[in-house]
Scaffold this motif. Structure first.
Motif, PDB file in Angstrom:
ATOM      1  N   SER A 157       0.841  -1.189   0.000  1.00 41.21           N
ATOM      2  CA  SER A 157       0.000   0.000   0.000  1.00 41.21           C
ATOM      3  C   SER A 157       0.877   1.240   0.000  1.00 41.21           C
ATOM      4  CB  SER A 157      -0.910  -0.001   1.229  1.00 41.21           C
ATOM      5  OG  SER A 157      -0.144   0.070   2.424  1.00 41.21           O
ATOM      6  N   TYR A 158       0.371   2.331  -0.564  1.00 40.68           N
ATOM      7  CA  TYR A 158       1.169   3.552  -0.609  1.00 40.68           C
ATOM      8  C   TYR A 158       0.282   4.779  -0.782  1.00 40.68           C
ATOM      9  CZ  TYR A 158       0.627   3.513  -5.742  1.00 40.68           C
ATOM     10  OH  TYR A 158       0.124   3.535  -7.020  1.00 40.68           O
ATOM     11  N   SER A 159       0.855   5.935  -0.455  1.00 34.89           N
ATOM     12  CA  SER A 159       0.189   7.219  -0.637  1.00 34.89           C
ATOM     13  C   SER A 159       1.202   8.213  -1.193  1.00 34.89           C
ATOM     14  CB  SER A 159      -0.371   7.753   0.691  1.00 34.89           C
ATOM     15  OG  SER A 159      -1.263   6.853   1.293  1.00 34.89           O
ATOM     16  N   VAL A 160       0.691   9.233  -1.859  1.00 34.93           N
ATOM     17  CA  VAL A 160       1.519  10.340  -2.318  1.00 34.93           C
ATOM     18  C   VAL A 160       0.983  11.628  -1.701  1.00 34.93           C
ATOM     19  CG1 VAL A 160       2.322  11.691  -4.285  1.00 34.93           C
ATOM     20  CG2 VAL A 160       2.127   9.203  -4.486  1.00 34.93           C
TER      21      VAL A 160
ATOM     22  N   THR B 154       5.521  23.948   3.269  1.00 36.22           N
ATOM     23  CA  THR B 154       5.253  23.542   4.647  1.00 36.22           C
ATOM     24  C   THR B 154       3.964  22.734   4.821  1.00 36.22           C
ATOM     25  OG1 THR B 154       4.193  25.686   5.061  1.00 36.22           O
ATOM     26  CG2 THR B 154       6.530  25.488   5.608  1.00 36.22           C
ATOM     27  N   ASN B 155       2.916  23.073   4.095  1.00 31.25           N
ATOM     28  CA  ASN B 155       1.637  22.371   4.233  1.00 31.25           C
ATOM     29  C   ASN B 155       1.552  21.228   3.231  1.00 31.25           C
ATOM     30  OD1 ASN B 155       0.749  24.246   6.210  1.00 31.25           O
ATOM     31  ND2 ASN B 155       0.149  25.669   4.600  1.00 31.25           N
ATOM     32  N   TRP B 156       1.229  20.043   3.726  1.00 25.11           N
ATOM     33  CA  TRP B 156       1.214  18.841   2.899  1.00 25.11           C
ATOM     34  C   TRP B 156      -0.194  18.279   2.793  1.00 25.11           C
ATOM     35  CZ3 TRP B 156       5.716  16.466   0.778  1.00 25.11           C
ATOM     36  CH2 TRP B 156       6.905  17.145   1.069  1.00 25.11           C
ATOM     37  N   SER B 157      -0.551  17.786   1.596  1.00 22.90           N
ATOM     38  CA  SER B 157      -1.874  17.212   1.360  1.00 22.90           C
ATOM     39  C   SER B 157      -1.733  15.917   0.572  1.00 22.90           C
ATOM     40  CB  SER B 157      -2.747  18.181   0.557  1.00 22.90           C
ATOM     41  OG  SER B 157      -2.889  19.414   1.216  1.00 22.90           O
ATOM     42  N   PRO B 158      -2.597  14.923   0.854  1.00 21.61           N
ATOM     43  CA  PRO B 158      -2.576  13.689   0.055  1.00 21.61           C
ATOM     44  C   PRO B 158      -3.185  13.933  -1.313  1.00 21.61           C
ATOM     45  CG  PRO B 158      -4.367  13.626   1.640  1.00 21.61           C
ATOM     46  CD  PRO B 158      -3.593  14.884   1.934  1.00 21.61           C
ATOM     47  N   VAL B 159      -2.601  13.334  -2.346  1.00 21.89           N
ATOM     48  CA  VAL B 159      -3.112  13.521  -3.712  1.00 21.89           C
ATOM     49  C   VAL B 159      -3.301  12.205  -4.450  1.00 21.89           C
ATOM     50  CG1 VAL B 159      -2.176  15.851  -3.966  1.00 21.89           C
ATOM     51  CG2 VAL B 159      -0.745  13.884  -4.558  1.00 21.89           C
ATOM     52  N   LEU B 160      -2.809  11.107  -3.903  1.00 18.80           N
ATOM     53  CA  LEU B 160      -2.897   9.808  -4.573  1.00 18.80           C
ATOM     54  C   LEU B 160      -2.732   8.726  -3.514  1.00 18.80           C
ATOM     55  CD1 LEU B 160      -3.125   9.234  -7.693  1.00 18.80           C
ATOM     56  CD2 LEU B 160      -0.703   8.631  -7.626  1.00 18.80           C
ATOM     57  N   ALA B 161      -3.413   7.594  -3.676  1.00 18.72           N
ATOM     58  CA  ALA B 161      -3.277   6.519  -2.686  1.00 18.72           C
ATOM     59  C   ALA B 161      -3.740   5.194  -3.277  1.00 18.72           C
ATOM     60  CB  ALA B 161      -4.090   6.833  -1.435  1.00 18.72           C
ATOM     61  N   THR B 162      -3.130   4.114  -2.786  1.00 21.51           N
ATOM     62  CA  THR B 162      -3.529   2.765  -3.181  1.00 21.51           C
ATOM     63  C   THR B 162      -3.574   1.868  -1.956  1.00 21.51           C
ATOM     64  OG1 THR B 162      -2.692   2.892  -5.445  1.00 21.51           O
ATOM     65  CG2 THR B 162      -2.861   0.704  -4.477  1.00 21.51           C
ATOM     66  N   SER B 163      -4.731   1.304  -1.690  1.00 18.31           N
ATOM     67  CA  SER B 163      -4.911   0.293  -0.648  1.00 18.31           C
ATOM     68  C   SER B 163      -5.133  -1.051  -1.331  1.00 18.31           C
ATOM     69  CB  SER B 163      -6.106   0.626   0.241  1.00 18.31           C
ATOM     70  OG  SER B 163      -5.954   1.885   0.860  1.00 18.31           O
ATOM     71  N   THR B 164      -4.639  -2.135  -0.719  1.00 19.67           N
ATOM     72  CA  THR B 164      -4.808  -3.457  -1.310  1.00 19.67           C
ATOM     73  C   THR B 164      -5.238  -4.448  -0.246  1.00 19.67           C
ATOM     74  OG1 THR B 164      -2.548  -4.262  -0.943  1.00 19.67           O
ATOM     75  CG2 THR B 164      -2.931  -2.917  -2.911  1.00 19.67           C
TER      76      THR B 164
END
Length: 401
Positions: free
Chosen positions: A270-273, A280-290
């Motif tokens: 599994s991974y996220s981007v 400084t501010n971070w946001s999720p933009v992509l993700a894969t769950s298996t």
């Protein structure tokens, strides 16, 4: 795919041996001159550079164990592998030998502010060229060199640790950060609050560093001081012994990407981007769950799904908001590499079909949102360099398109 003729014939390459005698924090350097290259006639059979080394780059035999590719323009690029550094000046149609090394080289990087400074590394060795691969110096550090990143021709950083998978977190306490201010001639250990995992500079003085516990730090003074800007959260479903591994990819002084690998199982990971556009501010933009690896790390929420069932290499385009991520499906066998790309800092993504006849992705490099290269492995020590001119939608594959 439509057929296209083979790009070039075989080569005979006379190579030189790179050597150096070094200590862990003080190094001596030796220079090497590039080898002469003479093309063979079209009737001559292709021969590998080293008889025991066989691989295919645009249909040419080049090297066993190729691990890294890095292009600095549409014409100039490098590859590194089992004891060899290769260079091309024509976009990858012909590669010549830039240097031979006594170790298996596993990584390549180019300084953020100058393409003339190139670094390659493997085992305990770091090789650096400050004249676009014409001459190289070598230095040694304790433990295995995991990453090298130069902000300028003189200021650079290295991370060393026990050899093994990046997810081998039991070895992380031995991982340390090193800094050079003289182009790699000398390296000094830098104290960190937690074992370093990855480092990437987006400008001469601005860079980010991630640690084994998911912290991300930022520097604005070339690494003299670091400030904590975020921590990628974990979820209870993840294994407590397998914390996220954060790989950083900086594009500018404001834009940086974090590829976060979570749990693994059943040939899946599994991974996220995550990304920042202000430093400084971070946001999720992509993700894969298996099913085999569990949920994507960092509580990404509802974001687009990434390619594949495991993450492959990631590439960013310097000075832009473009990024490309390769995904793989290890349980599916070969021919299962696919890529996703964004040109607006992750606000939207283009998902492209699986690369036909492709293997598993090893390394990737892009010089513009449309033009890039992917080093691909089809097993049995067969490596091929693929090129795209449309951002990853279609690929030139050996003598196929």
């Amino acid at each position: 795919m439509t057929k296209s003729r083979p790009l070039v014939s075989g080569l005979i390459v006379a190579a030189i041996i790179l050597s150096g005698c070094n200590q862990s924090t003080k190094t001596q350097t030796k220079s090497n001159q590039p080898a002469a290259v003479a093309p063979k006639s079209s009737s001559s059979p292709s021969q590998p550079i080293i008889q025991s080394v066989v691989a295919s780059i645009h249909g040419q035999p080049y090297g066993k164990g190729l691990q890294a590719v890095r292009f600095v323009s549409s014409t100039t690029g490098y590859m590194a592998g089992n004891g060899i550094i290769l260079k091309t000046a024509d976009g990858g149609q012909i590669f010549t030998t830039a240097a031979h090394a006594s170790v298996n080289l596993t990584g390549l990087s180019v300084a953020r502010t100058t393409t003339a400074t190139v670094a390659a590394w493997g085992n305990h060795s770091i090789l650096v060229s400050h004249n676009s691969g014409s001459n190289w110096s070598t230095s040694t550090l304790p433990h295995t060199v995991q990453q090298v990143d130069f902000a300028t021709s003189s200021i650079g950083f290295a991370i060393t640790g026990h050899q093994g998978s990046p997810a081998g977190y039991a070895a992380f306490p031995a991982w340390v950060l090193w800094r050079t201010t003289d182009g790699g001639a000398h390296w000094i250990q830098v104290p960190t609050s937690s074992p370093p995992a990855s480092i990437s500079f987006g400008a001469a003085s601005v860079g980010w560093m991630s640690t084994a516990n998911g912290d991300i730090f930022r520097t604005v003074n070339s690494g003299q001081t670091w400030s904590l800007v975020t921590q990628i959260p974990t979820t209870n479903a993840e294994s407590t012994s397998l914390k996220p591994f954060v790989s950083l990819h900086a594009a500018s002084a404001q834009i940086c990407w974090a590829l976060v690998v979570g749990g693994s199982g059943m040939n899946q990971a599994s991974y996220s981007v995550f990304r920042t556009t202000n430093g400084t501010n971070w946001s999720p933009v992509l993700a894969t769950s298996t099913a085999g690896a569990g949920p994507a790390p960092g509580n990404p929420g509802k974001v687009p799904q990434g390619p594949g069932s495991s993450p492959g290499p990631m590439a960013v385009v310097g000075g832009s908001s473009s990024a490309v991520l390769a995904g793989e499906c290890g349980a599916c066998g070969f021919g299962t590499t696919s890529v996703s790309s964004t040109q607006n800092a992750g606000a939207s993504w283009n998902n492209f079909p699986t690369i036909q006849d492709g293997g598993l992705p090893i390394s990737m490099s892009f010089v513009s949102p449309s033009e890039g290269w992917l080093l691909d492995s089809s097993g049995a020590d067969i490596f091929t360099l693929l090129q795209t001119l449309d951002g990853g939608s279609t690929w030139i594959f050996g003598n196929k398109r």
